[in-house]
Design a protein around this motif. Structure first.
Motif, short mmCIF file in Angstrom:
data_model
loop_
_atom_site.label_atom_id
_atom_site.label_comp_id
_atom_site.label_asym_id
_atom_site.label_seq_id
_atom_site.Cartn_x
_atom_site.Cartn_y
_atom_site.Cartn_z
N MET A 1 -43.39 -24.65 12.67
CA MET A 1 -43.73 -23.25 12.83
C MET A 1 -45.25 -23.12 12.85
O MET A 1 -45.94 -23.70 12.02
CB MET A 1 -43.12 -22.46 11.68
CG MET A 1 -43.42 -21.01 11.69
SD MET A 1 -42.53 -20.20 13.01
CE MET A 1 -43.16 -18.59 12.84
N TYR A 51 -46.81 -12.30 10.59
CA TYR A 51 -45.66 -12.76 11.37
C TYR A 51 -44.80 -11.54 11.69
O TYR A 51 -44.47 -10.77 10.78
CB TYR A 51 -44.80 -13.74 10.58
CG TYR A 51 -45.37 -15.13 10.43
CD1 TYR A 51 -45.40 -16.00 11.51
CD2 TYR A 51 -45.83 -15.57 9.21
CE1 TYR A 51 -45.90 -17.29 11.36
CE2 TYR A 51 -46.33 -16.85 9.05
CZ TYR A 51 -46.36 -17.71 10.14
OH TYR A 51 -46.84 -18.98 9.99
N TRP A 54 -37.97 -10.98 13.50
CA TRP A 54 -37.23 -11.70 14.53
C TRP A 54 -36.96 -10.84 15.76
O TRP A 54 -37.13 -11.29 16.89
CB TRP A 54 -35.92 -12.21 13.93
CG TRP A 54 -35.05 -12.97 14.89
CD1 TRP A 54 -33.89 -12.55 15.44
CD2 TRP A 54 -35.29 -14.28 15.38
NE1 TRP A 54 -33.38 -13.51 16.26
CE2 TRP A 54 -34.21 -14.59 16.24
CE3 TRP A 54 -36.29 -15.22 15.20
CZ2 TRP A 54 -34.12 -15.81 16.90
CZ3 TRP A 54 -36.19 -16.44 15.87
CH2 TRP A 54 -35.12 -16.72 16.70
N ILE A 68 -38.50 -18.06 23.01
CA ILE A 68 -38.91 -18.00 21.60
C ILE A 68 -39.61 -19.31 21.23
O ILE A 68 -40.59 -19.31 20.50
CB ILE A 68 -37.69 -17.77 20.68
CG1 ILE A 68 -37.14 -16.37 20.87
CG2 ILE A 68 -38.03 -18.01 19.23
CD1 ILE A 68 -37.99 -15.28 20.27
N GLU A 69 -39.11 -20.41 21.77
CA GLU A 69 -39.72 -21.71 21.50
C GLU A 69 -41.18 -21.75 21.93
O GLU A 69 -42.02 -22.35 21.26
CB GLU A 69 -38.96 -22.82 22.22
CG GLU A 69 -37.67 -23.20 21.56
CD GLU A 69 -36.97 -24.31 22.30
OE1 GLU A 69 -37.49 -25.45 22.29
OE2 GLU A 69 -35.92 -24.04 22.91
N THR A 72 -43.03 -19.69 19.14
CA THR A 72 -43.01 -20.22 17.77
C THR A 72 -43.28 -21.71 17.67
O THR A 72 -43.64 -22.19 16.60
CB THR A 72 -41.64 -19.96 17.10
OG1 THR A 72 -40.63 -20.68 17.82
CG2 THR A 72 -41.32 -18.49 17.05
N GLU A 74 -40.95 -23.88 17.91
CA GLU A 74 -39.70 -24.45 17.40
C GLU A 74 -38.50 -23.75 18.01
O GLU A 74 -38.60 -22.61 18.43
CB GLU A 74 -39.60 -24.26 15.88
CG GLU A 74 -40.41 -25.22 15.09
CD GLU A 74 -40.06 -25.15 13.62
OE1 GLU A 74 -38.88 -25.39 13.28
OE2 GLU A 74 -40.96 -24.86 12.83
N PHE A 76 -35.27 -22.09 16.97
CA PHE A 76 -34.55 -21.54 15.83
C PHE A 76 -33.15 -21.17 16.29
O PHE A 76 -32.98 -20.47 17.28
CB PHE A 76 -35.25 -20.30 15.28
CG PHE A 76 -36.57 -20.63 14.63
CD1 PHE A 76 -36.62 -21.26 13.41
CD2 PHE A 76 -37.76 -20.31 15.26
CE1 PHE A 76 -37.84 -21.56 12.80
CE2 PHE A 76 -38.98 -20.61 14.67
CZ PHE A 76 -39.01 -21.24 13.44
N GLU A 79 -31.63 -16.12 13.24
CA GLU A 79 -32.70 -15.31 12.66
C GLU A 79 -33.07 -15.80 11.27
O GLU A 79 -34.24 -15.85 10.91
CB GLU A 79 -32.25 -13.84 12.59
CG GLU A 79 -33.24 -12.93 11.94
CD GLU A 79 -32.76 -11.49 11.88
OE1 GLU A 79 -33.46 -10.69 11.24
OE2 GLU A 79 -31.71 -11.16 12.44
N ASP A 81 -33.11 -18.74 10.08
CA ASP A 81 -33.97 -19.93 10.15
C ASP A 81 -35.43 -19.52 10.33
O ASP A 81 -36.33 -20.08 9.72
CB ASP A 81 -33.55 -20.84 11.30
CG ASP A 81 -32.18 -21.45 11.10
OD1 ASP A 81 -31.77 -21.62 9.93
OD2 ASP A 81 -31.51 -21.77 12.10
N TYR A 82 -35.65 -18.54 11.21
CA TYR A 82 -37.01 -18.04 11.43
C TYR A 82 -37.55 -17.38 10.17
O TYR A 82 -38.67 -17.64 9.77
CB TYR A 82 -37.01 -17.04 12.60
CG TYR A 82 -38.33 -16.30 12.75
CD1 TYR A 82 -39.45 -16.96 13.26
CD2 TYR A 82 -38.45 -14.97 12.38
CE1 TYR A 82 -40.66 -16.29 13.39
CE2 TYR A 82 -39.66 -14.30 12.51
CZ TYR A 82 -40.76 -14.96 13.02
OH TYR A 82 -41.95 -14.30 13.15
N GLU A 83 -36.74 -16.55 9.53
CA GLU A 83 -37.18 -15.85 8.33
C GLU A 83 -37.54 -16.85 7.23
O GLU A 83 -38.52 -16.65 6.51
CB GLU A 83 -36.09 -14.88 7.84
CG GLU A 83 -35.75 -13.78 8.83
CD GLU A 83 -36.89 -12.84 9.16
OE1 GLU A 83 -37.80 -12.67 8.33
OE2 GLU A 83 -36.89 -12.27 10.26
#
Length: 102
Positions: A1, A51, A54, A68-69, A72, A74, A76, A79, A81-83
């Motif tokens: 991240m 940040y 999501w 999103i990759e 970020t 990454e 994910f 949601e 996982d992102y949080e």
């Protein structure tokens, strides 16, 4: 991240990507309008001051035509996982079993 600063730069690049693709300027104000935020919010995000949640991140990616990759760094799955990553509860990337033995 990515760190908030790096994430902000990626959001800016995503916005620039949309502008380049469309052949028209795509300002912070335009992005803010499209995602239902203020231009000040987008400005602070691009400066790396926080940040986003999501849902906002997904809207930014969709609006700018990137993944999103891309934003970020990454993939994910959910949601949550992102949080967790935002809170520091997750490492930047997973090491595969093969990498452990190299």
């Amino acid at each position: 991240m990515y760190s908030p600063k790096e994430l902000g730069l990626k959001v800016k690049r995503a916005r620039e990507h949309r502008a380049k693709r469309s052949g028209q300027n795509f300002t912070q104000k335009m992005l803010a309008f499209k995602i239902g935020e203020t231009s000040k919010w987008v400005e602070k995000l691009e400066k790396g001051q926080f940040y986003p949640d999501w849902d906002a991140l997904n809207l930014i990616a969709d609006t700018c035509g990137v993944s999103i990759e891309f934003i970020t760094g990454e993939k994910f799955e959910e949601e949550v996982d992102y949080e967790e990553a935002v809170r520091g509860g997750q490492i930047a990337r997973r090491i595969s079993q093969q990498e452990l033995f190299l």
